[in-house]
Design an enzyme around this catalytic site. Structure first.
Site: not given
Ligand SMILES: Nc1ncnc2c1ncn2[C@@H]1O[C@H](COP(=O)(O)OP(=O)(O)OP(=O)(O)O)[C@@H](O)[C@H]1O
Ligand SMILES: [Mg+2]
Length: 336
Positions: A14, A140, A256
């Site tokens: 990220d 995912s 998370d």
């Protein structure tokens, strides 16, 4: 020592940037990029670390970006098991427009995994030594990985005797659960859309959570509801754990952080309700921090006392009638 293995099938690097104003044409001069290792399970491992625990992060990754993800995790003292893959790991870009404080998140598809590659991940779980006590699979699935991949983990959990926790959405959530799945953690939207159900009243969500357990898809369902806290359902019924009111920094990482605290609570011998209270506190602590920062331990401890207070007496009963729980959630989802 209890062993936690996290699994991220679709990790990412990220990249966080800031720019005064996003506008077309011309060059947008950004701040120096901040690189953060990302993806569901990786974030859970990072949050476990911040809460004082330890885990091993298992993930398939490739190319120099994959190596960068592994190096960043090592810098945070997180043990890793990286399964090399042929394609390059994805890089997601997160841009904060400082004039408006609006955040733009550009998410790209992950690399395609070959059959041998995702099977190597299953093999790593089958042969992990020592045997994990908990496997937390989150996020995912990248292209190439069968949609029932998480279901295959349930079979492995029965074979190896670990407790499987899954946090996913969409098609993988529909194909998840069954004998061998200990805990599912959808949020309200994920749970209801996996049921093709747009009902949003509290009792309907509570029934949907309980139905996951009653249908044998998991032993415990934790359905998070943003500012509304969470519902926890198991064979003893459904309870509501309210969230404390906190100043909002960024919603990133709430789910998370919550999963990290739940698994840590469980390995430390907490009851499921206590572990979910810890999870709600960590989720709310994550909301207080800015951008990519996950929950802080001192905030989490303080908020845990608050959550315990909210739960004393009748606080943890599921309301019989429609209450502000879901209405509270909607603006939160809309706002962030
Ligand atoms: N606005 C808020 N105020 C207080 N606590 C919050 C808020 N939003 C989230 N939380 C806390 O974080 C927990 C998880 O949040 P949420 O339901 O948004 O998870 P999620 O949708 O899975 O998040 P993610 O997008 O990170 O996957 C909530 O149960 C709650 O404890
Ligand atoms: Mg989530």
């Amino acid at each position: 020592m209890t062993n936690i293995l996290t699994l991220t099938m679709n990790p990412a690097l990220d990249v966080f940037l800031e720019v005064p104003l996003v506008k077309p044409a011309g060059k947008l001069r950004c701040t120096k990029p901040v690189y953060i290792p990302g993806g569901g399970g990786i974030n859970v491992s990072r949050a476990i670390r911040r809460l004082g625990g330890s885990s091993t992060a298992l993930f398939p990754a490739g190319g120099s970006i994959g190596n960068h993800v592994a190096a960043l995790l090592a810098r945070e003292s997180i043990a890793t098991n990286m399964i090399p893959i042929a394609e390059e790991t994805r890089e997601d870009v997160n841009v904060l427009e400082t004039e408006s404080r609006l955040e733009y998140r550009f998410i790209v598809p992950g690399p395609k995994l070959g059959v041998d590659e995702w099977q190597r991940v299953l093999h790593a779980i089958r042969t992990a030594s020592p045997r994990p006590d908990y496997l937390v699979a989150s996020g995912s699935l990248p292209p190439g990985v069968p949609v029932d991949f998480y279901e295959r983990l349930a079979a492995l959990s029965l074979e190896r005797g670990f407790r499987l926790i899954i946090d996913t959405s969409g098609e993988p959530l529909r194909h998840t659960g069954g004998k061998g799945t200990f805990l599912l953690k959808p949020n309200v939207g994920e749970l209801m859309s996996a049921r093709d159900d747009d009902a949003v009243s509290d009792p309907e969500v509570a029934r949907a959570a309980q139905a996951l357990v009653d249908a044998g898809r998991c032993e415990v369902a934790v359905v998070s509801a943003g500012a509304g806290g969470a519902l926890v359902a198991d064979r003893d019924g459904t309870r509501h754990i309210p969230a404390p009111v906190v100043a909002i920094g960024s919603r990133v990482g709430a789910g998370d952080s919550m999963v990290a605290a739940i698994v840590l609570g469980l390995v430390n011998g907490s009851s499921i309700d206590e572990a979910v209270m810890f999870g709600v506190a960590a989720g709310s602590a994550a909301v207080m921090t800015h951008r990519h920062e996950l929950c802080r331990l001192d905030d989490t401890k303080r908020l845990l006392d608050e959550v315990r207070g909210l739960c004393s007496g009748a606080g943890c009963r599921v309301p019989e009638t429609v209450t502000p729980l879901i209405e509270d959630v909607v603006p939160v989802f809309a706002e962030h």
